[in-house]
Each structure stands twice: as C-alpha cells, then as structure tokens.
Scaffold this motif. Structure first.
Motif, mmCIF file in Angstrom:
data_model
loop_
_atom_site.group_PDB
_atom_site.id
_atom_site.type_symbol
_atom_site.label_atom_id
_atom_site.label_comp_id
_atom_site.label_asym_id
_atom_site.label_seq_id
_atom_site.Cartn_x
_atom_site.Cartn_y
_atom_site.Cartn_z
ATOM 1 N N ILE A 124 0.850 -1.205 0.000
ATOM 2 C CA ILE A 124 0.000 0.000 0.000
ATOM 3 C C ILE A 124 0.887 1.258 0.000
ATOM 4 O O ILE A 124 0.650 2.215 -0.737
ATOM 5 N N LEU A 125 1.962 1.212 0.782
ATOM 6 C CA LEU A 125 2.850 2.377 0.852
ATOM 7 C C LEU A 125 3.664 2.528 -0.432
ATOM 8 O O LEU A 125 3.927 3.659 -0.875
ATOM 9 N N GLN A 126 4.030 1.430 -1.053
ATOM 10 C CA GLN A 126 4.778 1.538 -2.324
ATOM 11 C C GLN A 126 3.907 2.161 -3.409
ATOM 12 O O GLN A 126 4.400 2.916 -4.258
ATOM 13 N N ALA A 127 2.617 1.851 -3.401
ATOM 14 C CA ALA A 127 1.703 2.463 -4.380
ATOM 15 C C ALA A 127 1.636 3.976 -4.147
ATOM 16 O O ALA A 127 1.590 4.770 -5.094
ATOM 17 N N ALA A 128 1.643 4.382 -2.864
ATOM 18 C CA ALA A 128 1.643 5.824 -2.549
ATOM 19 C C ALA A 128 2.951 6.455 -3.036
ATOM 20 O O ALA A 128 2.956 7.553 -3.605
ATOM 21 N N ARG A 129 4.063 5.745 -2.840
ATOM 22 C CA ARG A 129 5.367 6.289 -3.258
ATOM 23 C C ARG A 129 5.393 6.542 -4.770
ATOM 24 O O ARG A 129 5.896 7.555 -5.243
ATOM 25 N N LYS A 130 4.815 5.629 -5.525
ATOM 26 C CA LYS A 130 4.770 5.768 -6.986
ATOM 27 C C LYS A 130 4.061 7.072 -7.364
ATOM 28 O O LYS A 130 4.507 7.817 -8.231
ATOM 29 N N GLN A 131 2.920 7.326 -6.661
ATOM 30 C CA GLN A 131 2.139 8.521 -6.958
ATOM 31 C C GLN A 131 2.906 9.780 -6.558
ATOM 32 O O GLN A 131 2.892 10.787 -7.273
ATOM 33 N N ILE A 132 3.594 9.722 -5.422
ATOM 34 C CA ILE A 132 4.379 10.879 -4.960
ATOM 35 C C ILE A 132 5.459 11.206 -5.991
ATOM 36 O O ILE A 132 5.667 12.354 -6.372
ATOM 37 N N LYS A 133 6.123 10.158 -6.480
ATOM 38 C CA LYS A 133 7.217 10.350 -7.452
ATOM 39 C C LYS A 133 6.684 10.959 -8.737
ATOM 40 O O LYS A 133 7.304 11.820 -9.340
ATOM 41 N N LYS A 134 5.501 10.495 -9.135
ATOM 42 C CA LYS A 134 4.891 10.990 -10.366
ATOM 43 C C LYS A 134 4.656 12.493 -10.286
ATOM 44 O O LYS A 134 4.783 13.212 -11.257
ATOM 45 N N GLN A 135 4.291 12.979 -9.087
ATOM 46 C CA GLN A 135 3.908 14.386 -8.952
ATOM 47 C C GLN A 135 5.040 15.284 -8.425
ATOM 48 O O GLN A 135 4.858 16.494 -8.335
ATOM 49 N N ALA A 136 6.185 14.680 -8.050
ATOM 50 C CA ALA A 136 7.310 15.475 -7.544
ATOM 51 C C ALA A 136 7.787 16.419 -8.659
ATOM 52 O O ALA A 136 7.721 16.046 -9.835
ATOM 53 N N PRO A 137 8.256 17.646 -8.353
ATOM 54 C CA PRO A 137 8.547 18.157 -7.013
ATOM 55 C C PRO A 137 7.328 18.714 -6.274
ATOM 56 O O PRO A 137 7.482 19.239 -5.184
ATOM 57 N N ASP A 138 6.138 18.628 -6.866
ATOM 58 C CA ASP A 138 4.961 19.075 -6.107
ATOM 59 C C ASP A 138 4.744 18.133 -4.916
ATOM 60 O O ASP A 138 5.052 16.935 -5.008
ATOM 61 N N VAL A 139 4.168 18.672 -3.857
ATOM 62 C CA VAL A 139 3.877 17.850 -2.676
ATOM 63 C C VAL A 139 2.520 17.159 -2.871
ATOM 64 O O VAL A 139 1.562 17.775 -3.315
ATOM 65 N N THR A 140 2.467 15.865 -2.558
ATOM 66 C CA THR A 140 1.216 15.108 -2.662
ATOM 67 C C THR A 140 0.760 14.726 -1.256
ATOM 68 O O THR A 140 1.544 14.214 -0.459
ATOM 69 N N THR A 141 -0.518 14.989 -0.975
ATOM 70 C CA THR A 141 -1.036 14.686 0.369
ATOM 71 C C THR A 141 -1.937 13.450 0.331
ATOM 72 O O THR A 141 -2.663 13.223 -0.648
ATOM 73 N N PHE A 142 -1.882 12.688 1.411
ATOM 74 C CA PHE A 142 -2.694 11.466 1.543
ATOM 75 C C PHE A 142 -3.475 11.524 2.852
ATOM 76 O O PHE A 142 -2.936 11.920 3.889
ATOM 77 N N GLU A 143 -4.721 11.080 2.783
ATOM 78 C CA GLU A 143 -5.591 11.055 3.970
ATOM 79 C C GLU A 143 -5.677 9.612 4.481
ATOM 80 O O GLU A 143 -6.110 8.711 3.746
ATOM 81 N N ALA A 144 -5.230 9.398 5.727
ATOM 82 C CA ALA A 144 -5.229 8.038 6.292
ATOM 83 C C ALA A 144 -6.542 7.690 6.980
ATOM 84 O O ALA A 144 -6.712 6.579 7.472
ATOM 85 N N SER A 145 -7.477 8.656 7.050
ATOM 86 C CA SER A 145 -8.702 8.415 7.823
ATOM 87 C C SER A 145 -9.968 8.489 6.972
ATOM 88 O O SER A 145 -11.052 8.672 7.513
ATOM 89 N N SER A 146 -9.828 8.329 5.663
ATOM 90 C CA SER A 146 -11.019 8.449 4.823
ATOM 91 C C SER A 146 -11.917 7.229 4.947
ATOM 92 O O SER A 146 -13.095 7.290 4.626
ATOM 93 N N SER A 147 -11.358 6.098 5.418
ATOM 94 C CA SER A 147 -12.183 4.892 5.478
ATOM 95 C C SER A 147 -12.178 4.246 6.863
ATOM 96 O O SER A 147 -12.662 3.131 7.015
ATOM 97 N N SER A 148 -11.604 4.934 7.846
ATOM 98 C CA SER A 148 -11.561 4.339 9.198
ATOM 99 C C SER A 148 -11.077 5.381 10.199
ATOM 100 O O SER A 148 -10.735 6.493 9.812
#
Ligand code: SF4
Length: 343
Positions: A124-148
């Motif tokens: 799950i974290l590697q999938a997030a890393r892929k997305q972060i890399k895609k959008q770098a140098p922009d900062v990408t934010t993730f919400e850990a509480s959208s489903s729990s």
C-alpha cells in the motif's frame, strides 16, 4: 500512571475472519497468533469483502459486525482522490470499532461494517510512493482516515506508525490523520519529521455524548492533542458534523473555549480547522434508524436541501450562518489558525 487512566479501553474483537492469503504475510500471522492467544473466535473465508454477519435483523448484524474483524490483503492499490481533505486516500484499514450514529462510512458499508485490517502495508505504501514520485517536485497529500479511524485500531497492526515513518522519509509526501481516539502514545516517538498532520475530530459535549458511542471523551481527545503537539506533530481539528440544535451557538463557543484553554500557546501558531456540516441520504437515514432506533439525530428532509448524489444538507441561509458563526469563534480564539474548508 495518569496517561493510562486517561485512555479509553483498547478494542479487541470477539470474532476474527482471515483470508488464507493474509497468513502469508508477517502481520497476518502475528494477528492470528495474538487473537488465538486472546481466545477470539477464528475462522477463514475466501474474501474479506463479502463476509456473512450473524444476526436476525439489520440492527443485530450491525452491532455484531462492530465486534468483528476481517484480516485480508488489499488488492485495489490505485490511489483514489480524497477532496477536500487531501489529494488521495491512504487506506490502511476499513471501518472502526466506534458507533457514531451519523457515520457516513458505516452507511456506505451497509451490512459490512466490520473492521478490515489489511496486512500488505508495504505494498500500500509503495503504491503511494509511486504517486508521490509521479507528482514530484509538487507535494502530494494522503488522507489516512477516509475509510476508518486508524488510531483506534493501531494497537492491532502498527500500520499507522509505519505509514507515518514512511511519510517522514518522503520529501514530497505528506500524510493527514483524523481521530476520535486517545490511543496516540505509540505514535509519539515515531520519526514523523513534521510530515504528518494529526487532527482530532471534536464537537459539542451534547453531540459527543449523544451520538459518538465508543469514542474517547472530549477531555481525553484534547489531552491526546496536547501530547501529539508536544511530540512535534502539526496539529488540527475537524469540527464535524456541525449540527444546528437549540443552544448550538453557545455550545460551539464553549467547545472553542475548551480548545483554547487546553492547548499550549505554541499549538496555536500552526493550527488548522476543517468544518463539515451534517449531511445524510435517504439510505443512511434508514440505516441509522434501524441501528439506533431511539436516536434523536435530526434527519428531517423538510429542514434541508438536496445537494445532489442523494445528499441532504442545511439550506444556504442556515449553512452561511453556521459557517459565519464558527469562523468568528475560531478566529476570536485562534487568530493565526487556518480554516481549510467549510463544506
Ligand atoms: S469514529 Fe469516525 S469512522 Fe468511527 S464510527 Fe465514528 S465517524 Fe465513523
């Protein structure tokens, strides 16, 4: 010890259902051993998505499901958008042990409100890393509480601590967490590097006591917020759901007074607020009335407007009043706070 006395009881299920595949992961094996040692009823099922829940009617099944966990592998890893709170969702688990009457998530999950613990956290974290890399140098934010509420079940998996540490090492990644739990102590020493904003969901004493079953009291949440701030995390509050009822202005003013009295002055230097008014759909209304037959939660469509996608919210004049009052209360007490959105 004072901190322990201030905490709510840790959640352990009565029943745990394992996907066979989950037992190929260290976390899956550890959870199996721990639940077995605690005398939890164990069974296996091919998929965590479609479990049968015991009970004669929806109400019984709902309350039973809230005492169950499913342990499985999360296969859908493509990042899903999560506006307005973040760019994407980071789903480490689904559902939570609490029973807030108004919970939109519990309504969305229908009969399947049991807690799902995913064991493939690295993937799950590697999938997030892929997305972060895609959008770098922009900062990408993730919400850990959208489903729990990931803090309420962190003692079972340690997944949130792992995610916080992961984001601490990501120059272009930021994590956002929301909770109504006070079980934050295992997260205080994690190397977060200021990359995780920790928000506490708060409301008036009336709403917390009437509609937020199984959550930490307001005092406990505020004490936990102070500990989180002292551990160097950026801090925030979500006030949700905003509800108009007799005396609401006075009680929201009291809530903001309590926040101001509880927090050290340093916390007010970087503080965010998110404001979300109460909403419901015809389906969620039906489910809420089945689960909590005596609830006093107001869900009269004559008071609301239909906002699209089946959602009912306060009509514009009331919504503007809510927003105006809350904004002024916040800025009077926290002039440097950032109100991120009202919705
Ligand atoms: S704490 Fe959050 S996720 Fe859990 S029941 Fe309450 S609103 Fe739903």
């Amino acid at each position: 010890m004072k901190t322990r006395e201030m905490q709510t009881t840790l959640f352990y299920p009565d029943e745990a259902v394992f996907e066979p595949e989950a037992l190929h992961y260290d976390l899956g094996k550890r959870l199996y051993d721990e639940f077995q040692a605690r005398g939890v009823t164990l069974r296996t099922a091919p998929s965590h998505n479609r479990l049968e829940v015991a009970g004669e009617d929806h109400c019984q099944r709902f309350h039973h499901a809230k005492r169950m966990v499913a342990v499985g592998v999360k296969h859908s890893l493509a990042p899903q958008p999560c506006r307005p709170s973040a760019d994407y969702r980071l789903v480490l688990n689904t559902s939570c042990p609490a029973k807030c009457h108004y919970c939109y998530l519990a309504a969305t999950l229908g009969e399947r409100t049991y807690v799902r613990l995913y064991v493939n956290i690295d993937e799950i974290l590697q999938a997030a890393r892929k997305q972060i890399k895609k959008q770098a140098p922009d900062v990408t934010t993730f919400e850990a509480s959208s489903s729990s509420d990931p803090v309420a079940i962190e003692h079972l998996t340690g997944a949130l601590g792992q995610a916080i540490e992961f984001f601490g090492q990501e120059p272009c990644g930021r994590l956002r967490v929301v909770t109504k739990s006070d079980h934050v102590d295992s997260l205080l020493a994690v190397a977060h590097q200021g990359h995780t904003r920790f928000r506490f969901s708060v409301n008036t004493e009336e709403i917390v006591s009437r509609y937020e079953e199984g959550t930490a009291s307001l005092d406990r949440r505020l004490a936990a917020a102070v500990r989180v701030h002292e551990a160097g995390y950026p801090l925030g509050f979500i006030i949700a759901p905003l509800i108009i009822y007799e005396g609401w202005r006075l009680e929201y003013a009291e809530l903001l007074d309590r926040l101001a009295a509880s927090l050290p002055p340093t916390a007010a230097e970087d503080l965010t607020f998110e404001l979300i008014m109460h909403r419901f759909t015809q389906r969620s209304r039906r489910l809420i009335l089945e689960r909590f037959p005596g609830t006093t939660l107001a869900m009269d469509t004559r008071d609301r407007i239909h906002k699209g996608f089946g959602k009912y919210v306060y009509e514009p004049q009331k919504a503007q009043e809510l927003e105006g009052v809350l904004r002024s209360y916040i800025y009077e007490r926290f002039p440097h706070a950032q109100i991120e959105y009202f919705t």
